[in-house]
Design a protein around this motif. Structure first.
Motif: not given
Length: 470
Positions: A69-75, A98-102, A116-120, A134-139
């Motif tokens: 549901e979270q993924q769908q909301s962002i989509f 852009d989802f990750l802390p700089t 890594r290969h998908r960040l752009d 990606l959202l797991i990494a962000q959290a």
């Protein structure tokens, strides 16, 4: 850390549940059991009757949820942003990075999750499994102390599941509390030490000292129940006039310098049911897009489906009238607000939503398929409020209402509990016996490699492919 005592609500009840710092919990329950309300309970968003208590010893902001549901909301947010005229197209897409802390974009966790290969890449170009990782990494990179994961292993190949489990075990060992919400016993990580079940809106914590009782509870969760037979279909392949129902010759698909498929040839006769496998990035969904016509490069390749060559005068809608399709892509884009019965009826028109008059015959057929899918009482339920697994069952019913000659199933059991998964696999056997539908089935799960599949096509990532595409 989180203590729940004598909590009751119309959707979920919990007698006594204590989640301590550094715990790893697995909560297992079938589709529609109330599991979807547990994340709201832990996040302090589920209102009780006022008698029990929910105590948090840490800020709610330290608890992060990753769910479909979270993924769908962002989509959906990204699609709306892309449709605006206020910004140029190049500035509307939010990239994965852009989802990750700089200051965390070089963190080893991104390598552990194979991101890594998908960040752009824009978020909307990530597969379901990639956006979840990606959202797991962000959290985690934002410092989550408690991580709630709703069926995180869905849509990942076996190797990716192992890598994700290992990465999560590593962060758990450093003190992060993890709560898995799972629909299948086989997804329980071996390192997960605490177990609870949820059934009919009641959460029960299982005692580690009673392994026999634990197994008994788990077995009872997924005991078969009486279900109506699958409805009969009207169309038949007996008079199909062509040798092949699918005929693809030396097809290649590339995006810029990235080759997704190279020189693929595939000829399938009617009733030659085919299993397609391969790791994430091998081009499985791309191949299905060539077959269904949803990939525009199907028109500059030699692709013949149901006797018609793509790009030679046939109507995509005429062909889709003979096809049933279930995929994560369809699930993501089914954003029209309507009830479950309307979603099933939309299969007659190959549309998202219904914009034509529905006949009484079509409504009755749709109701039969909803009933067969175990959702007889859910016809008037808003589709977007149903659990992910229930939505998936609705989309499967949608694919079957028009008795398709070709049924294209891209991981159709994603989000389903093991009982519903078994029922859908039984449906495939039923369809084989009725001999009117040719099946194309994509799966990552070895327990879905059924004897009925006469062909097994295993795709590999092209040598110069950097795994950019699924």
């Amino acid at each position: 850390m989180i203590r729940i005592t004598a909590f009751t609500s119309p959707d979920l009840s919990v007698d006594n549940w204590a989640i301590s710092s550094g715990d790893a919990w697995c909560v297992v329950g079938p589709n529609g059991s109330g599991k979807q309300f547990i994340d709201r309970l832990l996040l302090g968003q589920l209102e009780g009757d006022g008698q029990g208590s929910v105590t948090h010893e840490l800020p709610i902001t330290a608890i992060s949820l990753v769910s479909f549901e979270q993924q769908q909301s962002i989509f959906e947010r990204e699609l709306k942003l892309a449709a605006t005229d206020l910004l140029p197209e190049s500035e509307t897409a939010t990239r994965a990075i852009d989802f990750l802390p700089t200051d965390k974009t070089n963190d080893p966790l991104l390598d552990a999750l194979n991101l890594r290969h998908r960040l752009d890449r824009p978020y909307t170009q990530l597969s379901t499994g990639e956006s979840r990782k990606l959202l797991i990494a962000q959290a985690l990179l934002q410092g989550a102390k408690v991580l709630i994961l709703d069926n995180p292993f869905d849509s990942l190949d076996h190797k990716a599941c192992e890598n994700l489990s290992a990465a999560l075990k590593s962060v758990w060992e450093t003190g992060t509390t993890i709560v898995f919400l799972l629909s299948n016993r086989s997804d329980i990580p071996q390192w997960c030490g605490a177990l609870a079940t949820v059934q009919n809106g009641l959460l029960t914590c299982l005692d580690d000292d009673e392994p026999a009782q634990k197994e008994q509870f788990l077995e009872a969760l997924f005991s078969p129940t009486d279900q109506p037979d699958w409805p009969e279909q009207a169309k038949h392949l007996a008079d199909f006039p062509h040798e092949y129902i699918i005929d693809i010759a030396n097809a290649s698909v590339s995006y810029g310098q990235q080759i997704v498929l190279r020189d693929l040839t595939l000829q399938l006769a009617p009733l030659e049911h085919t299993l397609i496998t391969g790791e994430n990035g091998a081009g499985k969904s791309t191949l299905l897009g060539l077959i269904t016509g949803d990939n525009p490069q199907s028109y500059n390749n030699d692709v013949r489906v149901l006797g018609y060559r793509r790009g030679h005068g046939e109507s995509i809608w005429e062909l889709k009238q003979q096809m049933g399709i279930v995929s994560s892509e369809l699930h993501r884009f089914y954003r029209v607000r309507c009830d479950a019965l309307t979603v099933v009826c939309s299969g007659f028109f190959d549309s998202i939503g219904v914009y034509e008059q529905i006949s009484e015959v079509q409504v009755n057929i749709a109701k039969q398929w909803l009933q067969a899918a175990g959702l007889r009482e859910h016809g008037s339920a808003p589709f977007h409020t149903m659990s992910y697994g229930e939505q998936r069952l609705v989309l499967i019913a949608r694919a079957l209402v028009k008795s398709p000659l070709l049924l294209v199933l891209d991981e159709p059991t994603q989000g389903l509990d093991e009982l519903n998964r078994s029922r859908i696999l039984d449906l495939l056997t039923t369809l084989e016996n009725r001999r009117h539908t040719t099946l194309i089935f994509v799966s990552h799960r070895q327990d879905e490699y059924l004897p009925l599949f006469k062909r097994h096509l295993h795709l590999k990532i092209p040598v110069n492919e950097d795994k950019d595409f699924k």
